[in-house]
Design a protein around this motif. Structure first.
Motif, PDB file in Angstrom:
ATOM      1  N   ASN A 255       0.846  -1.188   0.000  1.00 28.56           N
ATOM      2  CA  ASN A 255       0.000   0.000   0.000  1.00 28.56           C
ATOM      3  C   ASN A 255       0.888   1.247   0.000  1.00 28.56           C
ATOM      4  OD1 ASN A 255      -2.245   1.623   2.289  1.00 28.56           O
ATOM      5  ND2 ASN A 255      -2.500   1.382   0.102  1.00 28.56           N
ATOM      6  N   ALA A 256       1.382   1.619  -1.177  1.00 23.95           N
ATOM      7  CA  ALA A 256       2.341   2.721  -1.291  1.00 23.95           C
ATOM      8  C   ALA A 256       1.600   4.046  -1.384  1.00 23.95           C
ATOM      9  CB  ALA A 256       3.247   2.526  -2.498  1.00 23.95           C
ATOM     10  N   MET A 257       1.142   4.526  -0.228  1.00 21.92           N
ATOM     11  CA  MET A 257       0.330   5.738  -0.169  1.00 21.92           C
ATOM     12  C   MET A 257       0.973   6.757   0.762  1.00 21.92           C
ATOM     13  SD  MET A 257      -3.409   3.902   0.242  1.00 21.92           S
ATOM     14  CE  MET A 257      -4.370   5.291  -0.353  1.00 21.92           C
ATOM     15  N   SER A 258       0.805   8.041   0.439  1.00 23.77           N
ATOM     16  CA  SER A 258       1.369   9.104   1.272  1.00 23.77           C
ATOM     17  C   SER A 258       0.304   9.955   1.954  1.00 23.77           C
ATOM     18  CB  SER A 258       2.269  10.022   0.431  1.00 23.77           C
ATOM     19  OG  SER A 258       1.494  10.798  -0.466  1.00 23.77           O
ATOM     20  N   ILE A 259      -0.968   9.699   1.661  1.00 20.89           N
ATOM     21  CA  ILE A 259      -2.045  10.529   2.192  1.00 20.89           C
ATOM     22  C   ILE A 259      -2.666   9.850   3.409  1.00 20.89           C
ATOM     23  CG2 ILE A 259      -4.177  11.752   1.656  1.00 20.89           C
ATOM     24  CD1 ILE A 259      -1.723  12.603  -0.006  1.00 20.89           C
ATOM     25  N   THR A 260      -2.467  10.441   4.572  1.00 15.56           N
ATOM     26  CA  THR A 260      -2.867   9.820   5.838  1.00 15.56           C
ATOM     27  C   THR A 260      -4.329   9.361   5.871  1.00 15.56           C
ATOM     28  OG1 THR A 260      -1.177  11.041   7.048  1.00 15.56           O
ATOM     29  CG2 THR A 260      -3.044  10.207   8.323  1.00 15.56           C
ATOM     30  N   PRO A 261      -5.322  10.206   5.561  1.00 15.37           N
ATOM     31  CA  PRO A 261      -6.717   9.758   5.648  1.00 15.37           C
ATOM     32  C   PRO A 261      -7.020   8.578   4.732  1.00 15.37           C
ATOM     33  CG  PRO A 261      -6.598  12.149   5.467  1.00 15.37           C
ATOM     34  CD  PRO A 261      -5.239  11.631   5.173  1.00 15.37           C
ATOM     35  N   LEU A 262      -6.358   8.513   3.578  1.00 16.09           N
ATOM     36  CA  LEU A 262      -6.605   7.419   2.652  1.00 16.09           C
ATOM     37  C   LEU A 262      -6.041   6.100   3.170  1.00 16.09           C
ATOM     38  CD1 LEU A 262      -6.070   9.031  -0.876  1.00 16.09           C
ATOM     39  CD2 LEU A 262      -8.208   8.567   0.325  1.00 16.09           C
ATOM     40  N   VAL A 263      -4.939   6.153   3.886  1.00 14.17           N
ATOM     41  CA  VAL A 263      -4.401   4.928   4.483  1.00 14.17           C
ATOM     42  C   VAL A 263      -5.358   4.402   5.546  1.00 14.17           C
ATOM     43  CG1 VAL A 263      -2.465   3.868   5.706  1.00 14.17           C
ATOM     44  CG2 VAL A 263      -2.031   5.661   4.020  1.00 14.17           C
ATOM     45  N   ILE A 264      -5.861   5.306   6.381  1.00 12.58           N
ATOM     46  CA  ILE A 264      -6.820   4.903   7.419  1.00 12.58           C
ATOM     47  C   ILE A 264      -8.073   4.298   6.787  1.00 12.58           C
ATOM     48  CG2 ILE A 264      -8.300   5.728   9.288  1.00 12.58           C
ATOM     49  CD1 ILE A 264      -6.202   7.915   9.810  1.00 12.58           C
ATOM     50  N   SER A 265      -8.612   4.955   5.772  1.00 19.31           N
ATOM     51  CA  SER A 265      -9.833   4.453   5.138  1.00 19.31           C
ATOM     52  C   SER A 265      -9.581   3.141   4.399  1.00 19.31           C
ATOM     53  CB  SER A 265     -10.417   5.497   4.181  1.00 19.31           C
ATOM     54  OG  SER A 265      -9.544   5.756   3.098  1.00 19.31           O
ATOM     55  N   SER A 266      -8.343   2.952   3.915  1.00 24.47           N
ATOM     56  CA  SER A 266      -8.009   1.691   3.251  1.00 24.47           C
ATOM     57  C   SER A 266      -8.019   0.529   4.241  1.00 24.47           C
ATOM     58  CB  SER A 266      -6.631   1.792   2.590  1.00 24.47           C
ATOM     59  OG  SER A 266      -6.632   2.724   1.543  1.00 24.47           O
ATOM     60  N   LEU A 267      -7.451   0.762   5.407  1.00 29.31           N
ATOM     61  CA  LEU A 267      -7.473  -0.266   6.451  1.00 29.31           C
ATOM     62  C   LEU A 267      -8.909  -0.623   6.821  1.00 29.31           C
ATOM     63  CD1 LEU A 267      -4.628   1.273   8.637  1.00 29.31           C
ATOM     64  CD2 LEU A 267      -4.549  -1.037   7.673  1.00 29.31           C
ATOM     65  N   GLN A 268      -9.740   0.385   6.949  1.00 32.59           N
ATOM     66  CA  GLN A 268     -11.130   0.169   7.333  1.00 32.59           C
ATOM     67  C   GLN A 268     -11.915  -0.519   6.219  1.00 32.59           C
ATOM     68  OE1 GLN A 268     -12.047   4.263   8.208  1.00 32.59           O
ATOM     69  NE2 GLN A 268     -11.473   4.087  10.364  1.00 32.59           N
ATOM     70  N   LYS A 269     -11.691  -0.102   4.976  1.00 30.57           N
ATOM     71  CA  LYS A 269     -12.421  -0.668   3.845  1.00 30.57           C
ATOM     72  C   LYS A 269     -12.075  -2.146   3.649  1.00 30.57           C
ATOM     73  CE  LYS A 269     -15.175  -0.539   0.278  1.00 30.57           C
ATOM     74  NZ  LYS A 269     -16.642  -0.370   0.461  1.00 30.57           N
ATOM     75  N   ALA A 270     -10.800  -2.476   3.793  1.00 27.50           N
ATOM     76  CA  ALA A 270     -10.386  -3.867   3.632  1.00 27.50           C
ATOM     77  C   ALA A 270     -11.110  -4.770   4.633  1.00 27.50           C
ATOM     78  CB  ALA A 270      -8.877  -3.986   3.797  1.00 27.50           C
TER      79      ALA A 270
END
Length: 421
Positions: A255-270
């Motif tokens: 998960n090569a992401m630099s945007i904090t809210p998107l990382v959080i939402s990715s964890l939740q969405k998965a």
């Protein structure tokens, strides 16, 4: 915007970060050494006097990346705030100077970052510590044209560590390829078969991680990359990409992401999709308190990142002498009372310590001499570094820090790992 209004904005932002104490109201800039106007004064670069040196920072202080961006100012402010309280930094020319910071908010917007550089370039000696690949790239060529150091900036883009392409630049953090390769090599140490899904930012940041990861797994016939998708740094959701990647059944997610809210939402969405792979996260978006806990990362079999510095959120950090000093200085000189959730506070503190090493070698108050000495630091162990990590600016093509340690999330913080678990 007028010069007067621009200066007012710079000071207001700095004051909001609690570093107004570093701004000397009577500071004389533009190459005046504070002496009698002789030859030494004429030779001095802008932003340095006999008594002080001024550094500029453009970094996100608002928006989605404000958390780590604020840290890029706070850590270096804490370091030099403490040094200024002791009387300043002794330079190689025999003069002792205080270090002043002027920070401007670019909100992770390349155009704002470029405008900030234009505003600061004639009043600061060097630019430093600012966060972001697209934002630092936005004014790299201008810094070269104007011969202004862009020193120890927080981007893993290799172009900043290529002296031929970037003669007035040097990155601080490991290049993205190094981090990605460390992930790949760790996975390659596994004896099991793995299917890998990748979601990366559609720029040099994301491409660097993917390039490095693939290099790390090269030749490993037990690893298959089953799907790769990208997202834009301006996106507000990656739910569609997560849904598509989850359908692959991959057991490993890069998960090569630099945007904090998107990382959080990715964890939740998965988790919402019932997809529970092991994760690889970049060092700048792997904070236990700010990202993993709100994202519910404990639900996954493993979340891995890389590091070169101690984590301020580790349970033993405050008990360590250096850790306690860092937290105290952060509170006193940067008006940052809480324990930092992002590693950038420690990184920028280390930037300050590295700059002190450079200043101690400078025999001339010029940007040219600064760059010469910047590229001469070898095997320096900055405060709060992990064992085995050092600052070395003498290796062509590499940033100041190039060594990383892979770590696994344990529900509270990270523990170093050597093999896939």
């Amino acid at each position: 915007m007028s010069t007067h209004r621009s200066k007012t904005r710079a000071i207001s932002i700095v004051a909001g970060l609690g570093i107004v104490a570093l701004l000397a109201a009577g500071c004389t800039r533009g190459g005046d050494s504070g002496g009698d106007g002789g030859e030494d004064a004429a030779a001095s670069s802008p932003g340095i006097t006999d008594d002080s040196i001024t550094l500029g920072i453009t970094t996100p202080l608002s928006g989605a990346t404000a958390g780590p961006g604020t840290c890029t100012v706070a850590g270096i402010t804490a370091y030099f705030g403490a040094k200024n309280a002791e009387g300043g930094i002794e330079f190689g020319d025999g003069k002792t100077r205080t270090v002043e910071i002027e920070a401007l908010d670019d909100a992770y917007d390349p155009q704002k970052a470029a405008a900030n550089f234009e505003q600061l370039k004639d009043s600061v000696f060097a630019m430093t510590a600012g966060l972001g690949t697209p934002t630092n790239r936005a004014w790299r060529e201008a810094a070269i044209d104007d011969e202004v150091p862009q020193a120890l900036v927080m981007t893993g883009d290799p172009i900043f560590s290529d002296a031929e392409q970037s003669p007035w630049q040097l990155g601080f953090v490991p290049i993205y390829q190094n981090e990605g390769q460390a992930f790949g090599e760790l996975l390659a140490s596994s004896s099991d078969d793995h299917k890998v899904a990748i979601l990366s930012q559609n720029d040099d940041f994301g491409e660097g991680y993917v390039e490095g990861f693939k290099k790390g797994i090269e030749g490993a016939d037990n690893i298959e990359v089953v799907k790769e998708l990208t997202y834009e740094a301006t996106d507000t959701s990656v739910d569609a990409q997560l849904t598509e990647l989850a359908a692959t059944g991959a057991d490993v997610f890069v998960n090569a992401m630099s945007i904090t809210p998107l990382v959080i939402s990715s964890l939740q969405k998965a988790q919402e999709l019932g997809w529970l792979p092991s994760w690889f996260l970049p060092s700048n978006t792997s904070s236990p308190g700010a990202i993993l806990e709100p994202g519910g990362a404990a639900a996954f079999p493993g979340v891995y990142t890389v590091a070169f510095a101690q984590s301020a959120s580790a349970p033993t950090f405050a008990d360590d002498e250096d850790g306690a000093a860092f937290l105290s200085e952060l509170k006193e000189y940067a008006d940052y009372p809480e324990t930092p959730a992002f590693p950038h506070c420690v990184w920028s503190y280390q930037v300050g310590a590295t700059l002190e090493q450079v200043f101690a070698k400078m025999t001339e108050p010029t940007r040219a001499d600064f760059m010469t000495q910047l590229r001469s630091i070898s095997d320096y162990t900055a405060p709060l570094m992990l064992e085995g990590a050092v600052v070395d600016t003498t290796e062509e093509g590499l940033p100041a820090v190039s060594s990383v340690v892979v770590q696994k999330y344990n529900g509270k913080g990270y523990a170093s790992v050597d093999t896939w678990e």
